[in-house]
Design a protein around this motif. Structure first.
Motif, PDB file in Angstrom:
ATOM      1  N   ARG A   3       0.836  -1.198   0.000  1.00  0.00           N
ATOM      2  CA  ARG A   3       0.000   0.000   0.000  1.00  0.00           C
ATOM      3  C   ARG A   3       0.869   1.244   0.000  1.00  0.00           C
ATOM      4  O   ARG A   3       1.895   1.296   0.664  1.00  0.00           O
ATOM      5  CB  ARG A   3      -0.894   0.001   1.224  1.00  0.00           C
ATOM      6  CG  ARG A   3      -1.885  -1.153   1.224  1.00  0.00           C
ATOM      7  CD  ARG A   3      -2.668  -1.212   2.480  1.00  0.00           C
ATOM      8  NE  ARG A   3      -3.662  -0.140   2.485  1.00  0.00           N
ATOM      9  CZ  ARG A   3      -4.519   0.047   3.483  1.00  0.00           C
ATOM     10  NH1 ARG A   3      -4.502  -0.748   4.539  1.00  0.00           N
ATOM     11  NH2 ARG A   3      -5.395   1.014   3.436  1.00  0.00           N
ATOM     12  N   ILE A   5       1.866   4.812   1.136  1.00  0.00           N
ATOM     13  CA  ILE A   5       1.728   5.614   2.350  1.00  0.00           C
ATOM     14  C   ILE A   5       2.125   7.049   2.007  1.00  0.00           C
ATOM     15  O   ILE A   5       3.207   7.303   1.491  1.00  0.00           O
ATOM     16  CB  ILE A   5       2.627   5.077   3.490  1.00  0.00           C
ATOM     17  CG1 ILE A   5       2.204   3.666   3.877  1.00  0.00           C
ATOM     18  CG2 ILE A   5       2.573   6.013   4.690  1.00  0.00           C
ATOM     19  CD1 ILE A   5       3.111   3.014   4.897  1.00  0.00           C
ATOM     20  N   TYR A  19      -2.625   5.912   4.686  1.00  0.00           N
ATOM     21  CA  TYR A  19      -2.860   4.980   3.581  1.00  0.00           C
ATOM     22  C   TYR A  19      -3.930   5.572   2.677  1.00  0.00           C
ATOM     23  O   TYR A  19      -4.921   6.111   3.164  1.00  0.00           O
ATOM     24  CB  TYR A  19      -3.435   3.647   4.090  1.00  0.00           C
ATOM     25  CG  TYR A  19      -2.520   2.770   4.876  1.00  0.00           C
ATOM     26  CD1 TYR A  19      -1.347   2.274   4.327  1.00  0.00           C
ATOM     27  CD2 TYR A  19      -2.853   2.388   6.172  1.00  0.00           C
ATOM     28  CE1 TYR A  19      -0.520   1.438   5.059  1.00  0.00           C
ATOM     29  CE2 TYR A  19      -2.043   1.545   6.909  1.00  0.00           C
ATOM     30  CZ  TYR A  19      -0.874   1.069   6.341  1.00  0.00           C
ATOM     31  OH  TYR A  19      -0.067   0.239   7.066  1.00  0.00           O
ATOM     32  N   SER A  25      -5.594  12.190   1.371  1.00  0.00           N
ATOM     33  CA  SER A  25      -4.189  11.784   1.328  1.00  0.00           C
ATOM     34  C   SER A  25      -3.279  12.917   1.778  1.00  0.00           C
ATOM     35  O   SER A  25      -2.089  12.714   1.976  1.00  0.00           O
ATOM     36  CB  SER A  25      -3.800  11.352  -0.089  1.00  0.00           C
ATOM     37  OG  SER A  25      -3.890  12.461  -0.975  1.00  0.00           O
ATOM     38  N   THR A  55     -10.018   9.225   5.409  1.00  0.00           N
ATOM     39  CA  THR A  55      -8.896   8.438   5.921  1.00  0.00           C
ATOM     40  C   THR A  55      -8.592   8.718   7.392  1.00  0.00           C
ATOM     41  O   THR A  55      -7.755   8.048   7.983  1.00  0.00           O
ATOM     42  CB  THR A  55      -7.600   8.732   5.137  1.00  0.00           C
ATOM     43  OG1 THR A  55      -7.288  10.125   5.279  1.00  0.00           O
ATOM     44  CG2 THR A  55      -7.728   8.355   3.670  1.00  0.00           C
ATOM     45  N   THR A  82     -10.340   2.361   6.612  1.00  0.00           N
ATOM     46  CA  THR A  82      -9.054   2.994   6.304  1.00  0.00           C
ATOM     47  C   THR A  82      -8.625   3.915   7.431  1.00  0.00           C
ATOM     48  O   THR A  82      -7.455   3.938   7.818  1.00  0.00           O
ATOM     49  CB  THR A  82      -9.138   3.769   4.970  1.00  0.00           C
ATOM     50  OG1 THR A  82      -9.470   2.856   3.921  1.00  0.00           O
ATOM     51  CG2 THR A  82      -7.823   4.452   4.648  1.00  0.00           C
ATOM     52  N   CYS A  86      -5.221   3.761   9.491  1.00  0.00           N
ATOM     53  CA  CYS A  86      -4.304   4.909   9.566  1.00  0.00           C
ATOM     54  C   CYS A  86      -4.014   5.289  11.021  1.00  0.00           C
ATOM     55  O   CYS A  86      -2.883   5.676  11.342  1.00  0.00           O
ATOM     56  CB  CYS A  86      -4.868   6.089   8.784  1.00  0.00           C
ATOM     57  SG  CYS A  86      -4.859   5.856   6.994  1.00  0.00           S
TER      58      CYS A  86
END
Length: 183
Positions: A3, A5, A19, A25, A55, A82, A86
């Motif tokens: 994945r 990062i 992630y 992000s 996230t 997610t 995280c």
């Protein structure tokens, strides 16, 4: 499969790791702007709500920056999963994630972030206002620039005061206060 990062350096020298798997992000201008607001706020001992947490990036950054406690919620099960992953990636234990609509949240908060769609910001404005403590701060983001006047006008009808308006290429971010500012 490995994945990806994303690393988000914070002003206090810590780095949030996220992630991909939901919105958040750290690369989108609205998320960057929200993180900038977090970095300028006095967070110690404060409670925070992250509406549409994705996230969990804002809650994780707030935790790493010293917020007292944070709750985030999202309607997407994948986003919530997610966000929990995280949290684990960052060794964060005080960013609590709830999966559901605003009705799954009960309480009031010193700081609220809502980096979500404009129509949802309008639809749940009573909930957002009712969940914000007197003297609290509200950051709404993800608002298309052509809607920034309407969103400001809508939230100002509650008596919220605009402290900051940042207009980006396609979106805007607004910082409001509710009554007397918390110290």
């Amino acid at each position: 499969m490995e994945r990806i990062i994303f690393e988000i350096p914070l002003r206090n020298g810590k780095t949030a790791k996220i992630y991909q798997g939901a919105f958040g992000s750290g690369e989108h201008v609205t998320t960057k702007c929200c993180i900038g607001h977090l970095e300028r706020m006095e967070l110690s001992g404060k409670s925070m709500l992250d509406v549409g947490c994705g996230t969990g990036i804002l809650g994780i950054c707030a935790s790493l920056l010293g917020v007292g406690s944070v709750v985030g919620y999202d309607v997407s099960f994948d986003a919530c999963r997610t966000a929990v992953q995280c949290n684990e990636l960052n060794n964060v234990t005080d960013n609590h994630v709830a999966c559901g609509f605003e009705t799954c949240i009960n309480g009031s908060f010193d700081i609220i972030f809502a980096n979500i769609y404009y129509d949802i910001l309008l639809a749940i404005s009573d909930f957002i206002y009712g969940s914000l403590n007197e003297g609290g701060l509200l950051v709404v983001s993800g608002v298309p620039i052509e809607e920034h006047y309407d969103i400001r006008k809508h939230y100002m009808k509650y008596g919220l005061e605009v402290l900051d308006l940042q207009i980006h290429e396609d979106y805007c971010t607004v910082l409001f206060s509710k009554g007397r500012l918390a110290h």
